[in-house]
Design an enzyme around this catalytic site. Structure first.
Site: not given
Length: 333
Positions: A158, A287, A88
């Site tokens: 997220h 996502e 991420h």
């Protein structure tokens, strides 16, 4: 930190923290009441929690194997926050940045972020704009970005959803129009695309907890944590989620090539709004993103943003109140 609040005529109410561009609350009218459909915590807890709770993941969502990039004869080392990989965008990724408020109206909010050259190891100066909008029964998430050097870009929300307003998200039913998904290694790095089968065949709606951990890939991950491949153009819904009580559905439309289904397998201990702690599977993520590990694996796609080009991510989360006791019997086209 004080959330910024959006409302519209339908009755949707969204709260956003500029820290991480975090979606910290979304209330939807259901049966004459407002139902909270997002997991969240007290504002002061967001910098301390480790679940990317409602935040933007970037500069590159999901994993880049070996925390290394190679392009055009150059190489870069990234922050290996999930050693030896980058997850991420790194430990100080976009989820830990104060985003600037650029504009706000009653039902929309535009935020901006400047990511400098070398940020978490990524090349180039990236300028990002993000707009959250409430349109009828939809939450719209739209990213645009430009970079002055080639850089892989994959931005996503997220957000953890629980359409029941609480309880175990594995009681939800999900239909996902995807023929292929990415199995993964034990460290989460994806393997080659494979046809959906068993619990990963969601082309007919099924309760997520059915046959739980009955597939080797699911047992390895402790649930769902896999990317499904999207061959649509975002004009029709890719996924349809229904609450366990059958009173609310949510359709997901996106122009992104992947949709990561994450069943909250690592949520235990994350602070909640009431001073308690969430359990695993208290919420689930859908996502929309570029394909994980694709920056160094062109067979999975090309996520590199080049100077002069524009990154554009558009996703819609459409909420549909349902008659009591109605079940989802939709099948894929």
């Amino acid at each position: 930190m004080t959330p910024l609040v959006l409302r519209n005529e339908t009755g949707l109410r969204l709260a956003v923290l500029p820290f991480g561009a975090t979606l910290c609350s979304l209330q939807v009218p259901v049966g004459g009441e407002r139902r909270e459909v997002l997991l969240g915590c007290a504002p002061a807890d967001y910098p301390r929690q480790q679940a990317w709770l409602g935040a933007v993941a970037g500069r590159f969502a999901n994993r880049i194997g070996g925390a290394r990039l190679a392009y055009g004869g150059e190489t870069w080392r990234l922050d290996a926050n999930q050693a030896p990989h980058c997850l991420h965008g790194g430990r100080d990724g976009f989820h830990r940045r104060p985003w600037r408020r650029l504009a706000q109206e009653a039902d929309r909010l535009r935020l901006g972020l400047l990511s400098p050259d070398g940020d978490q190891g990524f090349p180039g100066r990236l300028e990002v704009q993000l707009e959250y909008r409430l349109e009828g029964w939809e939450l719209v998430v739209e990213f645009r970005a430009q970079c002055d050097r080639p850089s892989p870009v994959s931005l996503t929300s997220h957000a953890y959803f629980n359409l029941d307003g609480g309880g175990d998200a594995r009681d939800h039913r999900l239909l996902l129009r995807a023929d292929h998904y990415l199995p993964s290694r034990p460290d989460g790095i994806p393997l080659a695309p494979a046809p959906v089968q068993g619990v990963f065949d969601l082309r007919r709606a099924r309760r997520l907890g059915r046959d739980w951990l009955g597939h080797p890939q699911q047992a390895q991950a402790g649930g769902y944590d896999h990317c499904f491949l999207n061959h649509g153009d975002g004009q029709d819904w890719l996924a349809r989620l229904e609450s366990g009580d059958g009173l609310l559905a949510m359709e997901v439309l996106t122009n992104q090539p992947g949709l990561q289904l994450y069943s909250g397998n690592g949520l235990a201990g994350t602070p909640d709004r009431d001073g308690g702690r969430y359990a695993d599977h208290a919420g689930l993520c859908l996502e929309a993103q570029q394909i994980p590990d694709s920056p160094n694996r062109p067979e999975l796609g090309d996520p590199w943003l080049l100077p002069g080009d524009s990154y554009h991510h558009l996703s819609r989360y459409r909420f549909i109140p349902l008659p009591a006791r109605r079940l989802l019997h939709c099948t894929a086209k």
